[in-house]
Design an enzyme around this catalytic site. Structure first.
Site, PDB file in Angstrom:
ATOM      1  N   LYS A 157      55.447  66.598  47.452  1.00  0.00           N
ATOM      2  CA  LYS A 157      54.123  66.222  47.973  1.00  0.00           C
ATOM      3  C   LYS A 157      53.568  67.346  48.853  1.00  0.00           C
ATOM      4  CE  LYS A 157      53.898  63.524  51.802  1.00  0.00           C
ATOM      5  NZ  LYS A 157      53.102  64.020  52.936  1.00  0.00           N
ATOM      6  N   ASN A 158      54.389  67.832  49.770  1.00  0.00           N
ATOM      7  CA  ASN A 158      53.872  68.781  50.760  1.00  0.00           C
ATOM      8  C   ASN A 158      53.657  70.181  50.207  1.00  0.00           C
ATOM      9  OD1 ASN A 158      53.726  66.738  52.552  1.00  0.00           O
ATOM     10  ND2 ASN A 158      55.544  67.318  53.744  1.00  0.00           N
TER      11      ASN A 158
ATOM     12  N   ARG B 239      46.165  63.819  57.110  1.00  0.00           N
ATOM     13  CA  ARG B 239      45.986  65.023  57.903  1.00  0.00           C
ATOM     14  C   ARG B 239      45.775  66.274  57.056  1.00  0.00           C
ATOM     15  NH1 ARG B 239      46.669  67.218  63.062  1.00  0.00           N
ATOM     16  NH2 ARG B 239      47.457  69.334  63.003  1.00  0.00           N
TER      17      ARG B 239
ATOM     18  N   CYS C 133      49.801  60.262  59.475  1.00  0.00           N
ATOM     19  CA  CYS C 133      50.880  59.451  60.052  1.00  0.00           C
ATOM     20  C   CYS C 133      50.826  59.505  61.576  1.00  0.00           C
ATOM     21  CB  CYS C 133      52.240  59.973  59.591  1.00  0.00           C
ATOM     22  SG  CYS C 133      52.713  59.424  57.947  1.00  0.00           S
TER      23      CYS C 133
ATOM     24  N   ARG D 227      49.153  65.557  67.288  1.00  0.00           N
ATOM     25  CA  ARG D 227      48.794  66.424  66.160  1.00  0.00           C
ATOM     26  C   ARG D 227      47.415  67.080  66.321  1.00  0.00           C
ATOM     27  NH1 ARG D 227      50.818  63.695  60.651  1.00  0.00           N
ATOM     28  NH2 ARG D 227      51.282  65.825  60.111  1.00  0.00           N
ATOM     29  N   PRO D 228      47.295  67.961  67.301  1.00  0.00           N
ATOM     30  CA  PRO D 228      46.003  68.634  67.523  1.00  0.00           C
ATOM     31  C   PRO D 228      45.695  69.683  66.445  1.00  0.00           C
ATOM     32  CG  PRO D 228      47.666  69.503  69.018  1.00  0.00           C
ATOM     33  CD  PRO D 228      48.324  68.403  68.238  1.00  0.00           C
ATOM     34  N   VAL D 229      44.491  70.292  66.532  1.00  0.00           N
ATOM     35  CA  VAL D 229      44.105  71.319  65.550  1.00  0.00           C
ATOM     36  C   VAL D 229      43.778  72.654  66.229  1.00  0.00           C
ATOM     37  CG1 VAL D 229      43.293  69.707  63.771  1.00  0.00           C
ATOM     38  CG2 VAL D 229      41.697  70.500  65.513  1.00  0.00           C
ATOM     39  N   ASP D 230      44.261  72.825  67.461  1.00  0.00           N
ATOM     40  CA  ASP D 230      43.925  74.037  68.214  1.00  0.00           C
ATOM     41  C   ASP D 230      44.352  75.321  67.503  1.00  0.00           C
ATOM     42  OD1 ASP D 230      46.490  72.934  68.730  1.00  0.00           O
ATOM     43  OD2 ASP D 230      46.750  74.274  70.433  1.00  0.00           O
TER      44      ASP D 230
ATOM     45  N   LYS E 294      52.813  78.738  68.272  1.00  0.00           N
ATOM     46  CA  LYS E 294      53.772  77.702  67.920  1.00  0.00           C
ATOM     47  C   LYS E 294      53.830  77.681  66.392  1.00  0.00           C
ATOM     48  CE  LYS E 294      54.283  72.792  68.865  1.00  0.00           C
ATOM     49  NZ  LYS E 294      53.743  71.671  69.614  1.00  0.00           N
ATOM     50  N   VAL E 295      54.993  77.425  65.835  1.00  0.00           N
ATOM     51  CA  VAL E 295      55.084  77.428  64.370  1.00  0.00           C
ATOM     52  C   VAL E 295      54.361  76.197  63.819  1.00  0.00           C
ATOM     53  CG1 VAL E 295      56.635  77.336  62.388  1.00  0.00           C
ATOM     54  CG2 VAL E 295      57.296  78.618  64.429  1.00  0.00           C
TER      55      VAL E 295
ATOM     56  N   VAL F  45      53.096  74.548  60.028  1.00  0.00           N
ATOM     57  CA  VAL F  45      53.032  74.631  58.570  1.00  0.00           C
ATOM     58  C   VAL F  45      51.566  74.635  58.129  1.00  0.00           C
ATOM     59  CG1 VAL F  45      53.606  73.417  56.424  1.00  0.00           C
ATOM     60  CG2 VAL F  45      55.264  73.474  58.312  1.00  0.00           C
TER      61      VAL F  45
ATOM     62  N   ASP G  53      61.130  65.851  58.789  1.00  0.00           N
ATOM     63  CA  ASP G  53      60.834  64.838  57.769  1.00  0.00           C
ATOM     64  C   ASP G  53      62.097  64.147  57.240  1.00  0.00           C
ATOM     65  OD1 ASP G  53      58.182  65.395  58.070  1.00  0.00           O
ATOM     66  OD2 ASP G  53      57.966  66.531  56.215  1.00  0.00           O
TER      67      ASP G  53
ATOM     68  N   ILE H 283      59.813  68.472  66.955  1.00  0.00           N
ATOM     69  CA  ILE H 283      58.532  68.859  66.333  1.00  0.00           C
ATOM     70  C   ILE H 283      57.403  67.908  66.740  1.00  0.00           C
ATOM     71  CG2 ILE H 283      57.355  69.415  64.156  1.00  0.00           C
ATOM     72  CD1 ILE H 283      59.771  71.191  64.567  1.00  0.00           C
TER      73      ILE H 283
ATOM     74  N   ARG I  97      52.767  56.752  49.632  1.00  0.00           N
ATOM     75  CA  ARG I  97      52.142  58.045  49.955  1.00  0.00           C
ATOM     76  C   ARG I  97      53.053  59.201  49.559  1.00  0.00           C
ATOM     77  NH1 ARG I  97      50.207  58.757  55.853  1.00  0.00           N
ATOM     78  NH2 ARG I  97      49.729  60.723  54.838  1.00  0.00           N
TER      79      ARG I  97
HETATM   80  C1  EPZ Z   1      53.557  69.439  57.859  1.00  0.00           C
HETATM   81  O1  EPZ Z   1      52.650  68.843  58.757  1.00  0.00           O
HETATM   82  C2  EPZ Z   1      54.001  68.343  56.930  1.00  0.00           C
HETATM   83  N1  EPZ Z   1      52.858  67.806  56.213  1.00  0.00           N
HETATM   84  C3  EPZ Z   1      54.687  67.242  57.729  1.00  0.00           C
HETATM   85  O2  EPZ Z   1      55.170  66.268  56.820  1.00  0.00           O
HETATM   86  C4  EPZ Z   1      55.869  67.856  58.472  1.00  0.00           C
HETATM   87  O3  EPZ Z   1      56.469  66.874  59.280  1.00  0.00           O
HETATM   88  C5  EPZ Z   1      55.399  69.020  59.333  1.00  0.00           C
HETATM   89  O4  EPZ Z   1      54.689  69.981  58.530  1.00  0.00           O
HETATM   90  C6  EPZ Z   1      56.540  69.757  60.019  1.00  0.00           C
HETATM   91  O5  EPZ Z   1      57.449  70.220  59.072  1.00  0.00           O
HETATM   92  C7  EPZ Z   1      52.449  68.382  55.095  1.00  0.00           C
HETATM   93  O6  EPZ Z   1      52.971  69.406  54.659  1.00  0.00           O
HETATM   94  C8  EPZ Z   1      51.337  67.737  54.362  1.00  0.00           C
HETATM   95  P1  EPZ Z   1      52.767  71.360  61.792  1.00  0.00           P
HETATM   96  P2  EPZ Z   1      51.735  69.730  59.713  1.00  0.00           P
HETATM   97  O7  EPZ Z   1      51.403  71.892  61.947  1.00  0.00           O
HETATM   98  O8  EPZ Z   1      51.385  70.971  59.000  1.00  0.00           O
HETATM   99  C9  EPZ Z   1      51.782  71.082  66.443  1.00  0.00           C
HETATM  100  C10 EPZ Z   1      55.409  64.092  55.955  1.00  0.00           C
HETATM  101  O9  EPZ Z   1      56.025  63.067  56.352  1.00  0.00           O
HETATM  102  N2  EPZ Z   1      50.450  71.623  66.182  1.00  0.00           N
HETATM  103  O10 EPZ Z   1      53.845  72.279  61.322  1.00  0.00           O
HETATM  104  O11 EPZ Z   1      50.667  68.843  60.196  1.00  0.00           O
HETATM  105  C11 EPZ Z   1      51.983  69.687  65.857  1.00  0.00           C
HETATM  106  O12 EPZ Z   1      51.412  68.695  66.682  1.00  0.00           O
HETATM  107  C12 EPZ Z   1      54.587  64.927  56.913  1.00  0.00           C
HETATM  108  O13 EPZ Z   1      55.383  64.458  54.777  1.00  0.00           O
HETATM  109  C13 EPZ Z   1      49.658  71.943  67.264  1.00  0.00           C
HETATM  110  O14 EPZ Z   1      50.050  71.787  68.425  1.00  0.00           O
HETATM  111  O15 EPZ Z   1      52.756  70.048  60.883  1.00  0.00           O
HETATM  112  C14 EPZ Z   1      53.482  69.614  65.783  1.00  0.00           C
HETATM  113  O16 EPZ Z   1      54.012  69.298  67.037  1.00  0.00           O
HETATM  114  C15 EPZ Z   1      54.505  64.342  58.269  1.00  0.00           C
HETATM  115  N3  EPZ Z   1      48.401  72.434  67.027  1.00  0.00           N
HETATM  116  C16 EPZ Z   1      53.876  71.066  65.447  1.00  0.00           C
HETATM  117  O17 EPZ Z   1      52.748  71.868  65.791  1.00  0.00           O
HETATM  118  C17 EPZ Z   1      47.942  72.623  65.769  1.00  0.00           C
HETATM  119  O18 EPZ Z   1      46.787  73.074  65.618  1.00  0.00           O
HETATM  120  C18 EPZ Z   1      54.196  71.315  63.989  1.00  0.00           C
HETATM  121  O19 EPZ Z   1      53.202  70.723  63.178  1.00  0.00           O
HETATM  122  C19 EPZ Z   1      48.770  72.315  64.675  1.00  0.00           C
HETATM  123  C20 EPZ Z   1      50.025  71.817  64.911  1.00  0.00           C
END
Ligand code: EPZ
Length: 429
Positions: free
Chosen positions: A22-23, A102, A126, A131-134, A171-172, A174, A316, A338, A408
């Site tokens: 999916k991802n 998201r 979820c 989960r901010p977008v900064d 911050k890392v 995805v 996950d 995370i 989903r």
């Molecule tokens: C992806 O979400 C996956 N979703 C998630 O899977 C997965 O849990 C996550 O990566 C971590 O591996 C998809 O691929 C569709 P992130 P993503 O940005 O990209 C913070 C599932 O169950 N952050 O790597 O949204 C965030 O809040 C889903 O399939 C900021 O602070 O995750 C988190 O703490 C759930 N600011 C951390 O970074 C931002 O602008 C990592 O999130 C963006 C993220």
């Protein structure tokens, strides 16, 4: 609303085909917005999130077909789907569509790069943290976009094309790595992304972009370099196998006992999780067909894990692993780094008889010798499936409510598990 009924206690044995991830499928589908050519994706799983994203892409003007038919008319699984964004008819991704998932926010990257503007609702998805977008905003600004946030929408503009730049993720992430990689592919000049996510889904997207004519190197490492090109074309790309589905079924076998081949699974995609599962006492063997998982007799050993970005233990799989640890012979510590609110399964696992206490971001799981079935419900995808796993090992009947979370992200869950001897069925209505 549909429910899943499980009567636990059976070992699992047989074969489980692993679906496309999916991802990985979601960002690949979004990449179709970058070109007026046709992007053909093979091994696309049939999931509610995929359907939802096709609706969102359709709103922007993307046409899609499965073997010549519209996607929703097809009952086939692991399908080959064509996406064509000949003309982008709308650069707004509205709240009604984006709030459900998201990943749909990620359309901001390709829309901005190709059209010079995008207006995208702040995302939903979820409920596992704020989960901010900064990082998306920062990163796109680094590529020269001007960004305003107004009335729940992120409005991004780059009238004279995005410009390559160096950006270090604080911050890392995805999602932000996916978006900046897509945006930078059509920017003017070179972009260097540092502290980028290294997940296999990032590599799948980079391979796709390159097949479309982009110049992306270093994906899978923390430094990704993208040499912008003027235009991208159609391509044909295969979605990688789902490492989270793989780990989930491996944990199910580790919990119930049995012998299952996870067909098409690739060990490299989840080595850290496989190592942990092996430490619990299951035997993991890579085979020509995929991964064989066996456990017999001996109890489940407790193992401590801490989630981390790839190649660490995936967040996950945290809920599913907690399910497994509820029946370990001793105490384990599971630390979530995370997402700050990803322990909603704790109280539901407790309904089945699990002993878990929370201390900040760590769950301390005191293994019990048996679980007993109960009605349960979960508020996110991976939490729901952890309840399914625990239900398979519990005595008696477990009813999992809110099945739409499972739909989903898990293709044919009941069919795959019942094919291996589990008593599991969907109750409609
Ligand atoms: C992806 O979400 C996956 N979703 C998630 O899977 C997965 O849990 C996550 O990566 C971590 O591996 C998809 O691929 C569709 P992130 P993503 O940005 O990209 C913070 C599932 O169950 N952050 O790597 O949204 C965030 O809040 C889903 O399939 C900021 O602070 O995750 C988190 O703490 C759930 N600011 C951390 O970074 C931002 O602008 C990592 O999130 C963006 C993220």
């Amino acid at each position: 609303m549909d429910r899943i009924r499980i009567v636990g206690g059976n070992e699992l044995s047989g074969n489980i085909p692993i679906s496309g991830a999916k991802n990985a499928a979601l960002p690949l589908m979004i990449a179709s917005l970058l070109t007026d050519g046709t992007l053909t994706l093979e091994n696309v799983p049939h999931l509610a999130d995929v359907e939802q994203l096709t609706r969102i892409l359709g709103n922007h003007g993307v046409d899609y077909s499965v073997n010549g038919r519209r996607l929703r008319q097809s009952e086939a699984y692991s399908r080959t789907v064509n996406f064509t964004a000949r003309n982008i008819v709308d650069t707004t991704a509205p709240y009604e569509l984006v709030s459900k998932m998201r990943a749909s926010f990620w359309v901001i990257g390709p829309l901005l790069a190709r059209m010079g503007e995008a207006r995208v609702s702040l995302p939903g998805g979820c409920a596992i943290g704020t989960r901010p977008v900064d990082l998306f905003i920062d990163g796109l600004q680094a590529l020269g976009a001007t960004i305003d946030v107004e009335s729940g929408y992120v409005i991004a503009k780059a009238k004279n094309r995005l410009r390559g730049n160096r950006y270090v993720f604080p911050k890392v992430s995805v999602g932000a790595t996916h978006v900046l990689m897509m945006a930078a592919s059509l920017a003017r000049g070179e972009t260097v992304l540092e502290n980028a996510a290294r997940e296999p889904e990032i590599v799948n997207l980079a391979d796709c972009l390159n097949a479309m004519g982009a110049k992306v190197s270093g994906a899978g490492t923390s430094t990704i370099t993208i040499d912008g090109v003027d235009q991208l074309s159609g391509a044909s790309v295969r979605v990688i196998p789902d490492r989270i589905e793989t780990g989930t079924y491996a944990m199910a076998v580790a919990m119930t006992g049995g012998d299952v081949v996870l067909e098409g699974a690739e060990p490299d995609l989840l080595q850290s999780a496989l190592d942990v599962i092996a430490q619990t006492g299951a035997e993991i063997t890579p085979t020509n067909e995929g991964i064989r998982v066996r456990r017999n007799g001996a109890g489940i050993a407790p193992v401590d894990v801490t989630t981390a970005p790839f190649p660490g233990f995936p967040t996950d799989l945290q809920a599913q692993f907690m399910g497994l640890m509820t029946m370990a012979k001793g105490k384990s510590h599971i630390t979530e780094t995370i997402f700050e609110n990803r322990f909603m399964h704790v109280q539901e696992l407790a309904r089945l008889g699990a002993h878990i206490t929370l201390s900040g971001q760590t769950a301390i799981v005191d293994g019990v010798s048996k679980l007993k079935g109960a009605p349960v419900m979960a508020t996110d995808l991976r939490a729901s499936v952890s309840l399914v796993i625990a239900g398979l090992a519990a005595e008696g009947e477990t009813l999992v409510n809110r099945v739409y979370h499972l739909d989903r992200g898990f293709e044919r869950l009941e069919e795959k598990l019942s094919g291996c001897g589990a008593v599991i069925e969907r109750i409609s209505g």
